[in-house]
Design a protein around this motif. Structure first.
Motif, PDB file in Angstrom:
ATOM      1  N   SER A  23       0.838  -1.214   0.000  1.00  0.00           N
ATOM      2  CA  SER A  23       0.000   0.000   0.000  1.00  0.00           C
ATOM      3  C   SER A  23       0.866   1.253   0.000  1.00  0.00           C
ATOM      4  O   SER A  23       0.569   2.231  -0.692  1.00  0.00           O
ATOM      5  CB  SER A  23      -0.907   0.008   1.242  1.00  0.00           C
ATOM      6  N   ASN A  24       1.946   1.198   0.755  1.00  0.00           N
ATOM      7  CA  ASN A  24       2.872   2.342   0.785  1.00  0.00           C
ATOM      8  C   ASN A  24       3.474   2.572  -0.593  1.00  0.00           C
ATOM      9  O   ASN A  24       3.489   3.701  -1.108  1.00  0.00           O
ATOM     10  CB  ASN A  24       3.981   2.060   1.809  1.00  0.00           C
ATOM     11  N   ASP A  25       3.903   1.499  -1.232  1.00  0.00           N
ATOM     12  CA  ASP A  25       4.509   1.620  -2.573  1.00  0.00           C
ATOM     13  C   ASP A  25       3.495   2.158  -3.583  1.00  0.00           C
ATOM     14  O   ASP A  25       3.820   2.996  -4.435  1.00  0.00           O
ATOM     15  CB  ASP A  25       5.025   0.255  -3.044  1.00  0.00           C
ATOM     16  N   ILE A  26       2.245   1.698  -3.496  1.00  0.00           N
ATOM     17  CA  ILE A  26       1.194   2.166  -4.420  1.00  0.00           C
ATOM     18  C   ILE A  26       0.998   3.677  -4.265  1.00  0.00           C
ATOM     19  O   ILE A  26       0.947   4.426  -5.246  1.00  0.00           O
ATOM     20  CB  ILE A  26      -0.133   1.412  -4.170  1.00  0.00           C
ATOM     21  N   LEU A  27       0.942   4.143  -3.035  1.00  0.00           N
ATOM     22  CA  LEU A  27       0.731   5.585  -2.811  1.00  0.00           C
ATOM     23  C   LEU A  27       1.952   6.405  -3.228  1.00  0.00           C
ATOM     24  O   LEU A  27       1.813   7.492  -3.801  1.00  0.00           O
ATOM     25  CB  LEU A  27       0.380   5.837  -1.346  1.00  0.00           C
ATOM     26  N   LEU A  28       3.152   5.873  -2.985  1.00  0.00           N
ATOM     27  CA  LEU A  28       4.363   6.598  -3.397  1.00  0.00           C
ATOM     28  C   LEU A  28       4.415   6.709  -4.928  1.00  0.00           C
ATOM     29  O   LEU A  28       4.592   7.799  -5.482  1.00  0.00           O
ATOM     30  CB  LEU A  28       5.618   5.869  -2.907  1.00  0.00           C
ATOM     31  N   GLU A  29       4.194   5.589  -5.605  1.00  0.00           N
ATOM     32  CA  GLU A  29       4.321   5.576  -7.077  1.00  0.00           C
ATOM     33  C   GLU A  29       3.263   6.495  -7.699  1.00  0.00           C
ATOM     34  O   GLU A  29       3.545   7.293  -8.590  1.00  0.00           O
ATOM     35  CB  GLU A  29       4.148   4.137  -7.583  1.00  0.00           C
ATOM     36  N   ALA A  30       2.031   6.432  -7.147  1.00  0.00           N
ATOM     37  CA  ALA A  30       0.936   7.220  -7.745  1.00  0.00           C
ATOM     38  C   ALA A  30       1.187   8.714  -7.605  1.00  0.00           C
ATOM     39  O   ALA A  30       0.802   9.512  -8.461  1.00  0.00           O
ATOM     40  CB  ALA A  30      -0.384   6.854  -7.055  1.00  0.00           C
ATOM     41  N   ASN A  31       1.838   9.092  -6.504  1.00  0.00           N
ATOM     42  CA  ASN A  31       1.949  10.537  -6.201  1.00  0.00           C
ATOM     43  C   ASN A  31       3.272  11.168  -6.617  1.00  0.00           C
ATOM     44  O   ASN A  31       3.408  12.396  -6.548  1.00  0.00           O
ATOM     45  CB  ASN A  31       1.736  10.752  -4.699  1.00  0.00           C
ATOM     46  N   ALA A  32       4.244  10.363  -7.012  1.00  0.00           N
ATOM     47  CA  ALA A  32       5.591  10.921  -7.258  1.00  0.00           C
ATOM     48  C   ALA A  32       5.578  11.868  -8.461  1.00  0.00           C
ATOM     49  O   ALA A  32       6.156  12.947  -8.414  1.00  0.00           O
ATOM     50  CB  ALA A  32       6.589   9.795  -7.503  1.00  0.00           C
ATOM     51  N   TRP A  33       4.855  11.515  -9.529  1.00  0.00           N
ATOM     52  CA  TRP A  33       5.024  12.226 -10.809  1.00  0.00           C
ATOM     53  C   TRP A  33       3.860  13.174 -11.122  1.00  0.00           C
ATOM     54  O   TRP A  33       3.858  13.824 -12.158  1.00  0.00           O
ATOM     55  CB  TRP A  33       5.162  11.197 -11.944  1.00  0.00           C
ATOM     56  N   GLY A  34       2.883  13.277 -10.224  1.00  0.00           N
ATOM     57  CA  GLY A  34       1.666  14.049 -10.555  1.00  0.00           C
ATOM     58  C   GLY A  34       1.902  15.552 -10.677  1.00  0.00           C
ATOM     59  O   GLY A  34       1.143  16.277 -11.311  1.00  0.00           O
ATOM     60  N   GLY A  35       2.954  16.056 -10.012  1.00  0.00           N
ATOM     61  CA  GLY A  35       3.239  17.485 -10.167  1.00  0.00           C
ATOM     62  C   GLY A  35       2.522  18.368  -9.158  1.00  0.00           C
ATOM     63  O   GLY A  35       2.597  19.586  -9.200  1.00  0.00           O
ATOM     64  N   HIS A  36       1.796  17.755  -8.185  1.00  0.00           N
ATOM     65  CA  HIS A  36       1.052  18.607  -7.236  1.00  0.00           C
ATOM     66  C   HIS A  36       1.639  18.544  -5.831  1.00  0.00           C
ATOM     67  O   HIS A  36       1.204  19.213  -4.922  1.00  0.00           O
ATOM     68  CB  HIS A  36      -0.422  18.175  -7.194  1.00  0.00           C
ATOM     69  N   LEU A  37       2.676  17.690  -5.648  1.00  0.00           N
ATOM     70  CA  LEU A  37       3.239  17.498  -4.305  1.00  0.00           C
ATOM     71  C   LEU A  37       4.677  18.011  -4.225  1.00  0.00           C
ATOM     72  O   LEU A  37       5.421  17.929  -5.193  1.00  0.00           O
ATOM     73  CB  LEU A  37       3.266  16.003  -3.968  1.00  0.00           C
ATOM     74  N   ALA A  38       5.037  18.481  -3.018  1.00  0.00           N
ATOM     75  CA  ALA A  38       6.455  18.810  -2.777  1.00  0.00           C
ATOM     76  C   ALA A  38       7.116  17.693  -1.978  1.00  0.00           C
ATOM     77  O   ALA A  38       8.327  17.506  -2.026  1.00  0.00           O
ATOM     78  CB  ALA A  38       6.560  20.129  -2.007  1.00  0.00           C
TER      79      ALA A  38
END
Ligand code: AHG
Ligand code: MN
Ligand code: MN
Ligand code: MN
Length: 339
Positions: free
Chosen positions: A75-90
């Motif tokens: 679950s941690n890996d899924i959330l990391l992968e999904a959010n890494a490239w979206g451009g909305h997070l620092a």
């Protein structure tokens, strides 16, 4: 009236000026990641996702000192992968990562910080009881492009969004962006979350409490006294009988309270006193408290409004009481009088 999708709700919130496009996109990405987690959870023994992570004799442990389950890591890996490239997070922070992570230089960064408990209720995975995901969104301080742990240490009142997904008989995402608390049920046939409850209101009074009673002998005096009076029922000082529930998945217990009222406790006890409590402030207590307050409930450490706690550490623990407002106020009164 045909229920609206999560996407349409978020676009309405953006058009109303209550969220911006980046926050809308971030929530959509988290929701999509939760759909992927829901599929993995649903496979159970058929998906090879049960049991402990690591190898026999070499279990993988997280910074909490807990043996990680395979689903914690997945679950941690899924959330990391999904959010890494979206451009909305620092940056991101997780129960399952020792420290926060800035978004890699290879990807575009945004202005938000995402904190999450990727799989809440891990002890229930192998016995097929509901588990969940909890998340919290903060703003990244202006001018900070490589956020460190210290930039995440903002009080709960600074949250711009919070939510959880409960993987139960149905998969439901419960969300607040600071304008009420709303529930969305995953329609598996079309693969999208559909609003099934708008502006949830927690009943102010309750006859149902949630606590792990096996810790009773370890509680502080005010908690001993308060629960003792609940157990005394209508013959006791409270003058009414109470029912008890304890799922041991915070998401499941909080969802029941949002749905029919109740009060949830994880007090300081002798076993977790040196750590400050059992539940974690930044990605369990704060998001759940924001959600509960937005539904008319209350959330406290017993001595302070939860959302006003000044964080001192990314994995800081706190005593938690939250739910039906008048019952939380009663428990806080016991702490004031007998604390
Ligand atoms: P997690 O699985 O993310 O580590 O959280 C478990 C928490 C919370 O979900 C639950 O309310 C509590 O631990 C249960 O604690 P006990 O097992 O001590 O009852
Ligand atoms: Mn948890
Ligand atoms: Mn967890
Ligand atoms: Mn855990």
């Amino acid at each position: 009236m045909k229920p609206i999708s999560l996407t349409r709700y978020l676009i309405q919130e953006q058009h109303a000026g209550r969220i911006n496009a980046d926050l809308r996109l971030l929530i959509e990405v988290v929701a999509r990641a939760c759909k992927t987690i829901s599929i993995a959870v649903g496979k159970g023994a058929l998906g090879g996702v049960l049991g402990d992570a690591g190898t026999p004799g070499a279990q993988s442990m997280n910074i909490q000192g807990e043996a990680q389950k395979k689903l914690d890591v997945l679950s941690n890996d899924i959330l990391l992968e999904a959010n890494a490239w979206g451009g909305h997070l620092a940056g991101l922070a997780s129960e399952e990562m020792d420290h926060s992570q800035p978004i890699p230089d290879a990807f575009q960064r945004g202005n938000y910080l995402l904190l999450f408990d990727p799989l809440d209720g891990s002890s229930n995975i192998d016995v097929n009881i509901s588990v969940g995901t909890i998340f919290s969104v903060l703003r990244c301080p202006d001018g900070v492009t490589q956020p460190g742990d210290e930039h995440f240490l903002q009080p709960g009142t600074a949250q711009v969004a919070a939510g959880y997904t409960t993987y139960g008989p149905s998969t439901m995402l419960v969300l607040t962006v600071g304008h009420g608390t709303h529930a969305f049920t995953l329609d598996r046939e079309i693969g999208s979350f559909v609003m099934t409850a708008r502006d949830i209101r927690i009943p102010e009074e309750t006859k149902e409490f949630a606590i792990n009673m096996s810790n009773q002998r370890h509680w502080e005096p005010p908690m001993q006294r308060y629960v003792g009076d609940l157990l005394a029922g209508k013959e006791g000082p409270r003058g009414k009988d109470f029912n008890m529930r304890w799922v041991a998945s915070m998401v499941a217990d909080v969802h029941r309270i949002l749905t029919r009222g109740g009060v949830f406790f994880y007090p300081i006890d002798a076993k977790c006193r040196d750590k400050g409590g059992k539940l974690r402030l930044m990605y369990e207590a704060n998001p759940m408290s924001f959600i509960v307050e937005q539904a008319g409930g209350a959330a406290s450490t017993g001595r302070q409004r939860m959302l006003e706690v000044t964080p001192t550490g990314l994995h800081q623990r706190v005593p938690v009481m939250l739910g039906s407002r008048k019952e939380v106020e009663e428990a806080v009164r016991y702490h004031a009088e007998h604390g």
